[in-house]
Design an enzyme around this catalytic site. Structure first.
Site, PDB file in Angstrom:
ATOM      1  N   THR A   1       0.830  -1.214   0.000  1.00 14.81           N
ATOM      2  CA  THR A   1       0.000   0.000   0.000  1.00 14.81           C
ATOM      3  C   THR A   1       0.862   1.261   0.000  1.00 14.81           C
ATOM      4  O   THR A   1       0.691   2.155  -0.828  1.00 14.81           O
ATOM      5  CB  THR A   1      -0.895   0.003   1.268  1.00 14.81           C
ATOM      6  OG1 THR A   1      -1.596  -1.233   1.311  1.00 14.81           O
ATOM      7  CG2 THR A   1      -1.874   1.141   1.258  1.00 14.81           C
ATOM      8  N   VAL A   2       1.803   1.331   0.932  1.00 14.99           N
ATOM      9  CA  VAL A   2       2.610   2.542   1.052  1.00 14.99           C
ATOM     10  C   VAL A   2       3.665   2.594  -0.056  1.00 14.99           C
ATOM     11  O   VAL A   2       3.866   3.640  -0.694  1.00 14.99           O
ATOM     12  CB  VAL A   2       3.279   2.626   2.448  1.00 14.99           C
ATOM     13  CG1 VAL A   2       4.133   3.869   2.550  1.00 14.99           C
ATOM     14  CG2 VAL A   2       2.224   2.612   3.545  1.00 14.99           C
TER      15      VAL A   2
ATOM     16  N   GLU B   1       9.457   9.964   9.692  1.00 14.98           N
ATOM     17  CA  GLU B   1       8.244  10.770   9.871  1.00 14.98           C
ATOM     18  C   GLU B   1       6.965   9.932   9.780  1.00 14.98           C
ATOM     19  O   GLU B   1       6.026  10.112  10.549  1.00 14.98           O
ATOM     20  CB  GLU B   1       8.200  11.861   8.779  1.00 14.98           C
ATOM     21  CG  GLU B   1       7.059  12.827   8.918  1.00 14.98           C
ATOM     22  CD  GLU B   1       7.178  13.670  10.174  1.00 14.98           C
ATOM     23  OE1 GLU B   1       8.098  14.491  10.264  1.00 14.98           O
ATOM     24  OE2 GLU B   1       6.345  13.503  11.089  1.00 14.98           O
TER      25      GLU B   1
ATOM     26  N   ILE C   1       0.820  13.526   9.219  1.00 13.92           N
ATOM     27  CA  ILE C   1       1.021  14.696  10.090  1.00 13.92           C
ATOM     28  C   ILE C   1       2.517  14.861  10.368  1.00 13.92           C
ATOM     29  O   ILE C   1       3.152  13.942  10.875  1.00 13.92           O
ATOM     30  CB  ILE C   1       0.272  14.520  11.431  1.00 13.92           C
ATOM     31  CG1 ILE C   1      -1.203  14.197  11.180  1.00 13.92           C
ATOM     32  CG2 ILE C   1       0.418  15.745  12.300  1.00 13.92           C
ATOM     33  CD1 ILE C   1      -1.999  13.914  12.446  1.00 13.92           C
TER      34      ILE C   1
ATOM     35  N   GLU D   1      -8.090  -3.259  10.631  1.00 16.52           N
ATOM     36  CA  GLU D   1      -7.565  -4.462   9.977  1.00 16.52           C
ATOM     37  C   GLU D   1      -8.447  -5.654  10.362  1.00 16.52           C
ATOM     38  O   GLU D   1      -9.100  -5.629  11.413  1.00 16.52           O
ATOM     39  CB  GLU D   1      -6.154  -4.754  10.512  1.00 16.52           C
ATOM     40  CG  GLU D   1      -5.150  -3.645  10.299  1.00 16.52           C
ATOM     41  CD  GLU D   1      -4.647  -3.596   8.879  1.00 16.52           C
ATOM     42  OE1 GLU D   1      -4.574  -4.665   8.240  1.00 16.52           O
ATOM     43  OE2 GLU D   1      -4.364  -2.492   8.393  1.00 16.52           O
TER      44      GLU D   1
ATOM     45  N   ASP E   1      -0.234  -0.185  19.202  1.00 18.90           N
ATOM     46  CA  ASP E   1       0.120   0.687  18.080  1.00 18.90           C
ATOM     47  C   ASP E   1       0.349   2.114  18.591  1.00 18.90           C
ATOM     48  O   ASP E   1       1.340   2.758  18.253  1.00 18.90           O
ATOM     49  CB  ASP E   1      -1.019   0.645  17.043  1.00 18.90           C
ATOM     50  CG  ASP E   1      -0.824   1.625  15.909  1.00 18.90           C
ATOM     51  OD1 ASP E   1      -0.187   1.246  14.912  1.00 18.90           O
ATOM     52  OD2 ASP E   1      -1.296   2.778  16.019  1.00 18.90           O
TER      53      ASP E   1
ATOM     54  N   LYS F   1       3.915   4.577  18.785  1.00 27.18           N
ATOM     55  CA  LYS F   1       4.016   5.968  18.307  1.00 27.18           C
ATOM     56  C   LYS F   1       4.420   6.904  19.446  1.00 27.18           C
ATOM     57  O   LYS F   1       5.200   7.837  19.249  1.00 27.18           O
ATOM     58  CB  LYS F   1       2.680   6.416  17.711  1.00 27.18           C
ATOM     59  CG  LYS F   1       2.347   5.681  16.419  1.00 27.18           C
ATOM     60  CD  LYS F   1       0.916   5.957  15.998  1.00 27.18           C
ATOM     61  CE  LYS F   1       0.525   5.087  14.814  1.00 27.18           C
ATOM     62  NZ  LYS F   1      -0.932   5.063  14.592  1.00 27.18           N
TER      63      LYS F   1
ATOM     64  N   GLY G   1      -3.134   5.518   5.668  1.00 28.39           N
ATOM     65  CA  GLY G   1      -3.469   5.605   4.246  1.00 28.39           C
ATOM     66  C   GLY G   1      -2.207   5.608   3.414  1.00 28.39           C
ATOM     67  O   GLY G   1      -1.169   6.123   3.848  1.00 28.39           O
TER      68      GLY G   1
END
Ligand SMILES: NC(=O)c1ccc[n+]([C@@H]2O[C@H](COP(=O)([O-])OP(=O)(O)OC[C@H]3O[C@@H](n4cnc5c(N)ncnc54)[C@H](OP(=O)(O)O)[C@@H]3O)[C@@H](O)[C@H]2O)c1
Length: 436
Positions: A20-21, A135, A142, A196, A207, A211, A308
């Site tokens: 996806t990324v 990042e 963000i 998911e 998760d 972060k 996303g």
């Protein structure tokens, strides 16, 4: 900077992973190449791309770049920057060490890897003079890491409070707004692609903890690992408690909270009651938000999508630009950085409008007013009329249209004998603003 620059200022980037990324990164480099070149002075060239299954369809990706041989990305001296978007800890950690050890810079989106092995990767980068940027590992689009490590480096951060997991925020928003049970809200999140099939890491807080470990490390110039971040999730929350909280003036959010306590760092993740008027209470659905508090700047809040493909790729490409630097084509200083776009004539800009005016209260007036908008190609979304004697007040909302047409309509309306005084016109935010 350990980047090796090939012929003509081209810089070759290799990818580990093309899901996806990864695919969004390739698209972004291919489509945004000229902007990157204007800003950095370097042309990015996508090089080898490591995957597991070369036969999978990957639209927009040159199949000749796909490989299952990690050496082609990791050991080729012409690959200056390695982008890790494959995820997992093993073999990923070994791959990144290998790239850094030979002086290639690394950009990674892998929060679990960084939250566990960040310190040793940073050390490897320091020893070889390469850079590691991450990042995308916290809150995707963000730019919180860059803000913490550059813009607010000397601001003396005192607290980082975040809604940093979009899946749980969506579930809590649904539970709160629609009164759904946890199980039903989770099912809805899965249906809409916000969760998911296996949502364990999201709902149990792991998760968010990863972060927070990354952000706390940067904010407090320290080394915080995921094991240092106790986390509770939302999987044991009851709809009933969310309802009680609401009746008391609170909303329930899964918060990551990192702060300094007597000079030491604490970082935790837990569901908490947030006063309904607090700015974090307004963050709904899958969005992420991070509130940064500092002695020197007060409160700064960053809000946006936390997941996303395209969103995450945006952060990856920003990291590549940070590694290359923008000094060669700094946007303000270099003619190369000027895209020559010119300034749009104000009349061509589109907006939606509010209009208030007083008119004679007699038959046929509304039709005359509507025909003025029709002549100018504008359409009325709503009209509210309130009468007072022989005069009526009209409040209209006009669908998005070109400003020059609206200006003309207002002028014509002002000249109508049935319109008393000059109409008052304001623009309406958001609905169809843009160019036209
Ligand atoms: N998706 C998001 O919204 C998002 C947001 C922020 C951060 N991230 C992070 O970005 C990373 C990538 O996420 P994604 O959603 O793009 O994952 P994905 O769609 O599952 O893609 C993973 C890619 O890595 C390849 N890969 C995995 N293990 C491999 C191995 N051992 N050897 C070679 N190739 C391997 C896969 O190959 P095949 O194609 O052959 O299977 C696939 O191309 C993860 O660390 C994730 O946490 C994702």
């Amino acid at each position: 900077m350990a980047v090796r620059v090939a012929d003509g200022g081209a810089v070759k980037v290799g990818l580990l992973g093309c899901g996806t990324v990864g695919q969004a990164v390739v698209r972004s480099i291919n489509e945004g190449g000229s902007t990157i070149e204007r800003a950095s002075g370097h042309r990015l060239v996508v090089g080898p791309i490591l995957v597991r299954d070369p036969a999978k369809p990957r639209p927009g990706v040159d199949p000749s770049l796909i490989t299952t041989d990690p050496k082609r990305v990791l050991d080729d001296p012409s690959v200056a920057i390695v982008i890790e978007v494959m995820g997992g800890l093993d073999p990923t950690l070994g791959y990144l060490r290998r790239a850094l050890d030979r002086g290639a810079s690394v950009v990674t989106a892998n929060k679990q890897l960084l939250a566990r092995h960040g310190p040793e990767l940073l050390l490897a980068a320091e020893q070889s003079g390469a850079e590691i940027r991450f990042e995308a590992s916290a809150c995707a689009a963000i730019p919180v890491i860059k803000v913490l490590r550059e813009s607010l480096l000397a601001a003396e951060i005192t607290a980082v409070t975040g809604i940093v997991n979009g899946t749980t925020n969506f579930i809590l928003t649904e539970m709160s707004r629609s009164g759904l049970s946890y199980a039903d809200a989770l099912a809805r999140a899965q249906e809409l692609g916000y969760a998911e099939p296996d949502p364990t890491e999201d709902v149990n807080g792991a998760d968010a903890a990863a972060k927070m470990a990354i952000m706390a490390s940067i904010a407090f110039h320290s080394r915080v690992r995921i094991d240092d971040v106790p986390h509770e999730g939302i999987d044991r929350l009851h709809a009933e408690d969310i309802e009680h909280a609401r009746s008391l003036g609170f909303v329930v959010k899964l918060l990551g909270v990192a702060r300094l306590v007597n000079g030491a760092v604490t970082a935790r993740v837990y569901p908490a009651l947030v006063p309904a008027g607090h700015r974090l209470a307004a963050i709904g659905g899958p969005d992420n938000a991070v509130l940064l508090e500092s002695r020197n700047t007060g409160e700064i809040m960053l809000v946006g999508p936390g997941a996303g493909g395209a969103e995450t790729a945006s952060a990856v490409v920003a990291d590549i630009l940070s590694i290359l630097g923008t000094h060669k084509g700094s946007f303000l200083h270099n003619a190369l950085a000027d895209a020559g776009r010119g300034i749009a004539p104000p009349g061509e800009v589109t907006s939606s409008f509010y209009l208030r005016m007083f008119v004679a209260d007699r038959p046929g007036v509304l039709a005359r007013i509507a025909s003025v908008f029709g002549d100018e190609g504008l359409s009325i979304r709503s009209v509210v009329q309130s009468g007072s004697g022989d005069e009526a007040r009209l409040v209209l909302i006009i669908h998005a249209g070109r400003e020059e047409r609206m200006d003309a309509a207002v002028e014509r309306l002002g000249a109508l004998e049935v319109v008393r005084g000059a109409p008052v016109m304001l623009r309406v935010l958001g609905d169809g603003e843009g160019g036209g």
